[in-house]
Motif scaffolding. Sequence first.
Motif, PDB file in Angstrom:
ATOM      1  N   ARG A 249      36.242  46.631  41.391  1.00 44.29           N
ATOM      2  CA  ARG A 249      34.972  46.442  41.453  1.00 44.29           C
ATOM      3  C   ARG A 249      34.503  45.271  42.549  1.00 44.29           C
ATOM      4  O   ARG A 249      33.958  45.521  43.317  1.00 44.29           O
ATOM      5  CB  ARG A 249      33.941  46.518  40.166  1.00 44.29           C
ATOM      6  N   ASP A 250      34.884  44.124  42.022  1.00 42.48           N
ATOM      7  CA  ASP A 250      34.611  42.872  42.621  1.00 42.48           C
ATOM      8  C   ASP A 250      35.285  42.795  44.098  1.00 42.48           C
ATOM      9  O   ASP A 250      34.773  41.964  44.870  1.00 42.48           O
ATOM     10  CB  ASP A 250      35.466  41.479  41.808  1.00 42.48           C
ATOM     11  N   HIS A 251      36.573  43.447  44.161  1.00 47.75           N
ATOM     12  CA  HIS A 251      37.157  43.245  45.656  1.00 47.75           C
ATOM     13  C   HIS A 251      36.894  44.618  46.476  1.00 47.75           C
ATOM     14  O   HIS A 251      37.288  44.787  47.360  1.00 47.75           O
ATOM     15  CB  HIS A 251      38.600  43.206  45.338  1.00 47.75           C
ATOM     16  N   LYS A 252      35.788  45.480  45.742  1.00 55.66           N
ATOM     17  CA  LYS A 252      35.563  46.700  46.573  1.00 55.66           C
ATOM     18  C   LYS A 252      36.986  47.561  47.095  1.00 55.66           C
ATOM     19  O   LYS A 252      36.736  47.833  48.151  1.00 55.66           O
ATOM     20  CB  LYS A 252      34.664  46.447  47.894  1.00 55.66           C
ATOM     21  N   VAL A 253      37.904  47.640  46.127  1.00 57.50           N
ATOM     22  CA  VAL A 253      38.877  48.528  46.273  1.00 57.50           C
ATOM     23  C   VAL A 253      39.351  49.687  45.310  1.00 57.50           C
ATOM     24  O   VAL A 253      38.552  49.529  44.323  1.00 57.50           O
ATOM     25  CB  VAL A 253      40.325  47.867  46.581  1.00 57.50           C
TER      26      VAL A 253
ATOM     27  N   ALA B  48      41.578  45.537  35.217  1.00 55.42           N
ATOM     28  CA  ALA B  48      41.767  45.967  36.664  1.00 55.42           C
ATOM     29  C   ALA B  48      40.438  46.904  37.358  1.00 55.42           C
ATOM     30  O   ALA B  48      40.387  46.551  38.444  1.00 55.42           O
ATOM     31  CB  ALA B  48      42.977  47.157  36.420  1.00 55.42           C
ATOM     32  N   ALA B  49      39.776  47.512  36.417  1.00 56.87           N
ATOM     33  CA  ALA B  49      38.374  48.189  37.036  1.00 56.87           C
ATOM     34  C   ALA B  49      37.517  47.171  37.650  1.00 56.87           C
ATOM     35  O   ALA B  49      36.859  47.197  38.459  1.00 56.87           O
ATOM     36  CB  ALA B  49      37.879  49.052  35.935  1.00 56.87           C
ATOM     37  N   GLN B  50      37.525  45.720  36.818  1.00 54.72           N
ATOM     38  CA  GLN B  50      36.642  44.644  37.249  1.00 54.72           C
ATOM     39  C   GLN B  50      37.080  44.292  38.558  1.00 54.72           C
ATOM     40  O   GLN B  50      36.212  43.997  39.744  1.00 54.72           O
ATOM     41  CB  GLN B  50      36.468  43.580  36.095  1.00 54.72           C
TER      42      GLN B  50
END
Length: 141
Positions: free
Chosen positions: A29-33, A24-26
């Motif tokens: 980070r990847d979606h900048k949310v 979930a954290a990744q």
Amino acid sequence: MTTAKDIMHTGATWIPAHETLDRAAQLMRDHKVGALPISAKGERDRMIGILTDRDIVVGCVAMGHDPSKMTAGDLAQGTPRWIDSEANVEMVLEEMQTHRIRRLPVVENKMLIGMISEADLAQHLTEEQIAGWAEKVYARG
């Protein structure tokens, strides 16, 4: 009339309830949310909660748990709040203020189409509207 659909950002990404918090954290980070709607076991149209970056920190890491072993579903609590895409801004603000939430999923025809966050409010509302919203959402008590 400005609607929820007009002020939301599109592309909300789901996290399945069985997915781990490190994943979930990744995704965040990847979606900048800072939040992901949690879906029931593979059902992308049934939201069972919303997972925030703060939930991961406070509900997992700070408690000494391993984010690679806890799942999004482990932190899903309460009844998720959402708003219809055609709801007006006043209804959006009322929903967020009443439930003291900072992120609100937007649904159209029972499908998630976006999310409204504090940043979205800041871009679309007057300073007076934002001040009133913040006063109610962040009020202690």
